[in-house]
Scaffold this motif. Structure first.
Motif, PDB file in Angstrom:
ATOM      1  N   ARG A 129     -15.457  -7.105   2.427  1.00  0.00           N
ATOM      2  CA  ARG A 129     -15.026  -5.922   1.691  1.00  0.00           C
ATOM      3  C   ARG A 129     -13.530  -6.066   1.431  1.00  0.00           C
ATOM      4  O   ARG A 129     -12.761  -6.370   2.337  1.00  0.00           O
ATOM      5  CB  ARG A 129     -15.298  -4.668   2.516  1.00  0.00           C
ATOM      6  N   GLY A 130     -13.146  -5.833   0.200  1.00  0.00           N
ATOM      7  CA  GLY A 130     -11.739  -5.957  -0.141  1.00  0.00           C
ATOM      8  C   GLY A 130     -11.268  -4.782  -0.976  1.00  0.00           C
ATOM      9  O   GLY A 130     -12.064  -3.951  -1.427  1.00  0.00           O
ATOM     10  N   ALA A 131      -9.961  -4.720  -1.169  1.00  0.00           N
ATOM     11  CA  ALA A 131      -9.382  -3.684  -2.021  1.00  0.00           C
ATOM     12  C   ALA A 131      -8.173  -4.252  -2.727  1.00  0.00           C
ATOM     13  O   ALA A 131      -7.431  -5.078  -2.189  1.00  0.00           O
ATOM     14  CB  ALA A 131      -8.985  -2.469  -1.189  1.00  0.00           C
ATOM     15  N   LEU A 132      -7.986  -3.801  -3.946  1.00  0.00           N
ATOM     16  CA  LEU A 132      -6.823  -4.153  -4.753  1.00  0.00           C
ATOM     17  C   LEU A 132      -5.965  -2.898  -4.804  1.00  0.00           C
ATOM     18  O   LEU A 132      -6.366  -1.881  -5.378  1.00  0.00           O
ATOM     19  CB  LEU A 132      -7.281  -4.569  -6.151  1.00  0.00           C
ATOM     20  N   LEU A 133      -4.798  -2.943  -4.161  1.00  0.00           N
ATOM     21  CA  LEU A 133      -3.998  -1.731  -4.014  1.00  0.00           C
ATOM     22  C   LEU A 133      -2.563  -1.933  -4.494  1.00  0.00           C
ATOM     23  O   LEU A 133      -2.132  -3.048  -4.751  1.00  0.00           O
ATOM     24  CB  LEU A 133      -4.038  -1.244  -2.566  1.00  0.00           C
ATOM     25  N   ILE A 134      -1.832  -0.835  -4.610  1.00  0.00           N
ATOM     26  CA  ILE A 134      -0.473  -0.860  -5.133  1.00  0.00           C
ATOM     27  C   ILE A 134       0.505  -1.271  -4.038  1.00  0.00           C
ATOM     28  O   ILE A 134       0.505  -0.709  -2.942  1.00  0.00           O
ATOM     29  CB  ILE A 134      -0.071   0.526  -5.669  1.00  0.00           C
ATOM     30  N   VAL A 135       1.356  -2.252  -4.349  1.00  0.00           N
ATOM     31  CA  VAL A 135       2.456  -2.616  -3.457  1.00  0.00           C
ATOM     32  C   VAL A 135       3.747  -2.608  -4.259  1.00  0.00           C
ATOM     33  O   VAL A 135       3.745  -2.807  -5.475  1.00  0.00           O
ATOM     34  CB  VAL A 135       2.249  -4.011  -2.811  1.00  0.00           C
ATOM     35  N   CYS A 136       4.851  -2.372  -3.560  1.00  0.00           N
ATOM     36  CA  CYS A 136       6.151  -2.337  -4.219  1.00  0.00           C
ATOM     37  C   CYS A 136       7.237  -2.743  -3.226  1.00  0.00           C
ATOM     38  O   CYS A 136       7.213  -2.305  -2.067  1.00  0.00           O
ATOM     39  CB  CYS A 136       6.425  -0.929  -4.760  1.00  0.00           C
ATOM     40  N   ASN A 137       8.156  -3.569  -3.679  1.00  0.00           N
ATOM     41  CA  ASN A 137       9.278  -4.003  -2.854  1.00  0.00           C
ATOM     42  C   ASN A 137      10.426  -3.012  -3.015  1.00  0.00           C
ATOM     43  O   ASN A 137      11.129  -3.002  -4.034  1.00  0.00           O
ATOM     44  CB  ASN A 137       9.717  -5.406  -3.257  1.00  0.00           C
ATOM     45  N   LYS A 138      10.639  -2.175  -2.009  1.00  0.00           N
ATOM     46  CA  LYS A 138      11.662  -1.128  -2.092  1.00  0.00           C
ATOM     47  C   LYS A 138      13.077  -1.696  -2.210  1.00  0.00           C
ATOM     48  O   LYS A 138      13.987  -1.005  -2.679  1.00  0.00           O
ATOM     49  CB  LYS A 138      11.563  -0.211  -0.869  1.00  0.00           C
ATOM     50  N   LYS A 139      13.257  -2.944  -1.804  1.00  0.00           N
ATOM     51  CA  LYS A 139      14.577  -3.565  -1.916  1.00  0.00           C
ATOM     52  C   LYS A 139      14.911  -3.996  -3.345  1.00  0.00           C
ATOM     53  O   LYS A 139      16.070  -4.305  -3.637  1.00  0.00           O
ATOM     54  CB  LYS A 139      14.665  -4.780  -0.992  1.00  0.00           C
ATOM     55  N   ALA A 140      13.906  -4.018  -4.204  1.00  0.00           N
ATOM     56  CA  ALA A 140      14.097  -4.574  -5.540  1.00  0.00           C
ATOM     57  C   ALA A 140      14.142  -3.532  -6.649  1.00  0.00           C
ATOM     58  O   ALA A 140      14.433  -3.865  -7.794  1.00  0.00           O
ATOM     59  CB  ALA A 140      12.988  -5.586  -5.836  1.00  0.00           C
ATOM     60  N   VAL A 141      13.836  -2.271  -6.335  1.00  0.00           N
ATOM     61  CA  VAL A 141      13.796  -1.226  -7.360  1.00  0.00           C
ATOM     62  C   VAL A 141      14.462   0.041  -6.837  1.00  0.00           C
ATOM     63  O   VAL A 141      14.641   0.220  -5.632  1.00  0.00           O
ATOM     64  CB  VAL A 141      12.347  -0.896  -7.785  1.00  0.00           C
ATOM     65  N   ASP A 142      14.815   0.938  -7.752  1.00  0.00           N
ATOM     66  CA  ASP A 142      15.407   2.220  -7.354  1.00  0.00           C
ATOM     67  C   ASP A 142      14.360   3.155  -6.773  1.00  0.00           C
ATOM     68  O   ASP A 142      14.654   3.947  -5.867  1.00  0.00           O
ATOM     69  CB  ASP A 142      16.083   2.882  -8.557  1.00  0.00           C
ATOM     70  N   ALA A 143      13.138   3.093  -7.324  1.00  0.00           N
ATOM     71  CA  ALA A 143      12.061   3.958  -6.841  1.00  0.00           C
ATOM     72  C   ALA A 143      10.731   3.247  -7.002  1.00  0.00           C
ATOM     73  O   ALA A 143      10.495   2.568  -8.007  1.00  0.00           O
ATOM     74  CB  ALA A 143      12.056   5.282  -7.601  1.00  0.00           C
ATOM     75  N   CYS A 144       9.869   3.405  -6.015  1.00  0.00           N
ATOM     76  CA  CYS A 144       8.540   2.792  -6.040  1.00  0.00           C
ATOM     77  C   CYS A 144       7.486   3.816  -6.434  1.00  0.00           C
ATOM     78  O   CYS A 144       7.539   4.978  -5.990  1.00  0.00           O
ATOM     79  CB  CYS A 144       8.182   2.235  -4.664  1.00  0.00           C
ATOM     80  N   PRO A 145       6.508   3.420  -7.227  1.00  0.00           N
ATOM     81  CA  PRO A 145       5.393   4.330  -7.525  1.00  0.00           C
ATOM     82  C   PRO A 145       4.534   4.540  -6.282  1.00  0.00           C
ATOM     83  O   PRO A 145       4.313   3.613  -5.509  1.00  0.00           O
ATOM     84  CB  PRO A 145       4.616   3.590  -8.611  1.00  0.00           C
ATOM     85  N   THR A 146       4.097   5.770  -6.082  1.00  0.00           N
ATOM     86  CA  THR A 146       3.246   6.077  -4.930  1.00  0.00           C
ATOM     87  C   THR A 146       1.820   6.419  -5.337  1.00  0.00           C
ATOM     88  O   THR A 146       0.963   6.588  -4.474  1.00  0.00           O
ATOM     89  CB  THR A 146       3.824   7.264  -4.136  1.00  0.00           C
ATOM     90  N   THR A 147       1.577   6.538  -6.641  1.00  0.00           N
ATOM     91  CA  THR A 147       0.232   6.820  -7.150  1.00  0.00           C
ATOM     92  C   THR A 147      -0.084   5.873  -8.298  1.00  0.00           C
ATOM     93  O   THR A 147       0.811   5.236  -8.865  1.00  0.00           O
ATOM     94  CB  THR A 147       0.123   8.267  -7.672  1.00  0.00           C
ATOM     95  N   ALA A 148      -1.351   5.827  -8.656  1.00  0.00           N
ATOM     96  CA  ALA A 148      -1.763   4.986  -9.780  1.00  0.00           C
ATOM     97  C   ALA A 148      -1.132   5.466 -11.078  1.00  0.00           C
ATOM     98  O   ALA A 148      -0.705   4.661 -11.924  1.00  0.00           O
ATOM     99  CB  ALA A 148      -3.287   4.984  -9.902  1.00  0.00           C
ATOM    100  N   ALA A 149      -1.044   6.785 -11.252  1.00  0.00           N
ATOM    101  CA  ALA A 149      -0.435   7.332 -12.469  1.00  0.00           C
ATOM    102  C   ALA A 149       1.034   6.929 -12.562  1.00  0.00           C
ATOM    103  O   ALA A 149       1.539   6.597 -13.646  1.00  0.00           O
ATOM    104  CB  ALA A 149      -0.572   8.851 -12.487  1.00  0.00           C
TER     105      ALA A 149
END
Length: 351
Positions: A129-149
């Motif tokens: 069982r697997g999942a494809l989920l959102i990841v974000c490098n907080k060191k590389a951007v001003d703000a990371c998305p927390t939802t799909a939208a």
């Protein structure tokens, strides 16, 4: 006619290329697999033990992102060189099944598998069982998305993105949900809406990856700031203390899927492949060790019971408190002209 000749010539060339990597021999098993660390983990935890017990040698052919194209070429030229794979994506399994590339499980093996796996089809079983989920490098951007939208909002959340090169159905499901389709209404897909969402993302996609090693390098180098990543990789990154990556993870809209094991039609060592499946299902400790090395859970009930609580925390089976999206391969297989449209869209999208 010229197009047909060119397609056949290409198929012949591909079959020769991949076939040459692993010539069939007596008492040998030829396994098509993804790249990254997976072949090493399979060798260490499963294949060496199988060879020690049976004397059967296992040859791995590493074809990340090219499993479907390789098998299509082999089947069309009548020169099948691979026996099985333990790692077909849900999308590729659906396509291979529809095209008749997969061998039906013998009745005795299917009975054995049904004791330990929840999803067994006539020509394969869901092993992970697997999942494809959102990841974000907080060191590389001003703000990371927390939802799909938010991930879809490329103006408010700028940054380079990535996603797998071969999980097209998962990507479309995510796009539909990110655009506002309720989680329980994603399938059947509103294809135009899903495609429009992915087209909005396309200018930000720096690369499509086909193995976890590449994905991790892209994050660490800063070439990619965020994206869709397999659920087994974030805990590994978080545990390593990489000074270049401060990872944020969101399960909102994570697309959950199964990874499949199947034996190919007309393979050179089919009987040996059935022997391997019987052996595998009597060694849950080997299955658990392999899955844990990958950082993921396994769909084998006996093996899952042997895994750590940390692995289970990152399982898509766990309730993560936000909507997730089970991919519907049955819908895709029966989609007819829509399926053809999806295939054409994805081929153009990743190139």
């Amino acid at each position: 006619m010229k197009t047909l000749k060119l397609m056949m010539a290409t198929a012949t060339a591909l079959a020769g290329l991949w076939g040459a990597a692993a010539p069939a021999q007596a008492q040998q098993l030829v396994v098509a697999t993804f790249g990254g660390k997976s072949p090493e983990h399979m060798r260490e935890h499963i294949f060496d033990a199988f060879t020690a017990d049976t004397g059967i040698k296992v040859e791995q052919v590493i074809v990340p992102g090219k499993m479907l194209a390789g098998m299509q070429a082999q089947q069309e030229t009548g020169n099948v060189q691979w026996d099985l794979t333990t790692s077909i994506s849900a999308s590729d399994f659906a396509t291979m099944s529809a095209r008749g590339y997969l061998a039906d499980l013998p009745a005795d093996i299917r009975t054995i598998l049904e004791k330990d796996y929840a999803v067994v089809r006539p020509n394969g079983f869901a092993n992970k069982r697997g999942a494809l989920l959102i990841v974000c490098n907080k060191k590389a951007v001003d703000a990371c998305p927390t939802t799909a939208a938010e991930f879809l909002d490329v103006d408010k959340f700028p940054g380079t993105r990535f996603m797998p090169s071969f999980q097209f159905l998962e990507a479309l499901a995510f796009g539909a949900y990110a655009s506002g389709v309720p989680a329980d209404k994603v399938f059947p897909l509103d294809l135009d809406r899903a495609i429009a969402a992915l087209e909005k993302l396309r200018p930000t996609i720096a690369q499509f990856y086909d193995n976890s090693t590449t994905a991790r390098q892209l994050l660490s180098s800063g070439e990619v700031q965020m994206g869709l990543l397999w659920n087994g990789i974030p805990p590994q990154i978080l545990g390593e203390g990489n000074v270049n990556v401060d990872l944020q993870v969101s399960w909102d809209g994570a697309v959950t899927y199964s990874q499949w094991t199947a034996v190919y039609n007309n393979g050179p060592n089919t009987e040996t492949a059935w022997k391997f499946l019987k052996w595998l299902n009597t060694h849950p400790e080997a299955v658990a060790a392999y899955a844990s090395a990958e950082g993921t859970d396994t769909a084998n009930k006996a093996a899952f019971a042997l895994q750590t609580e940390e692995i289970k925390e990152w399982s898509p089976v766990k309730d993560h408190g936000v909507p997730t999206l089970p991919v519907n391969t049955e819908w895709y297989m029966a989609a007819g002209d829509t399926k053809t449209k999806i295939d054409e869209f994805w081929k153009n999208y990743i190139n």
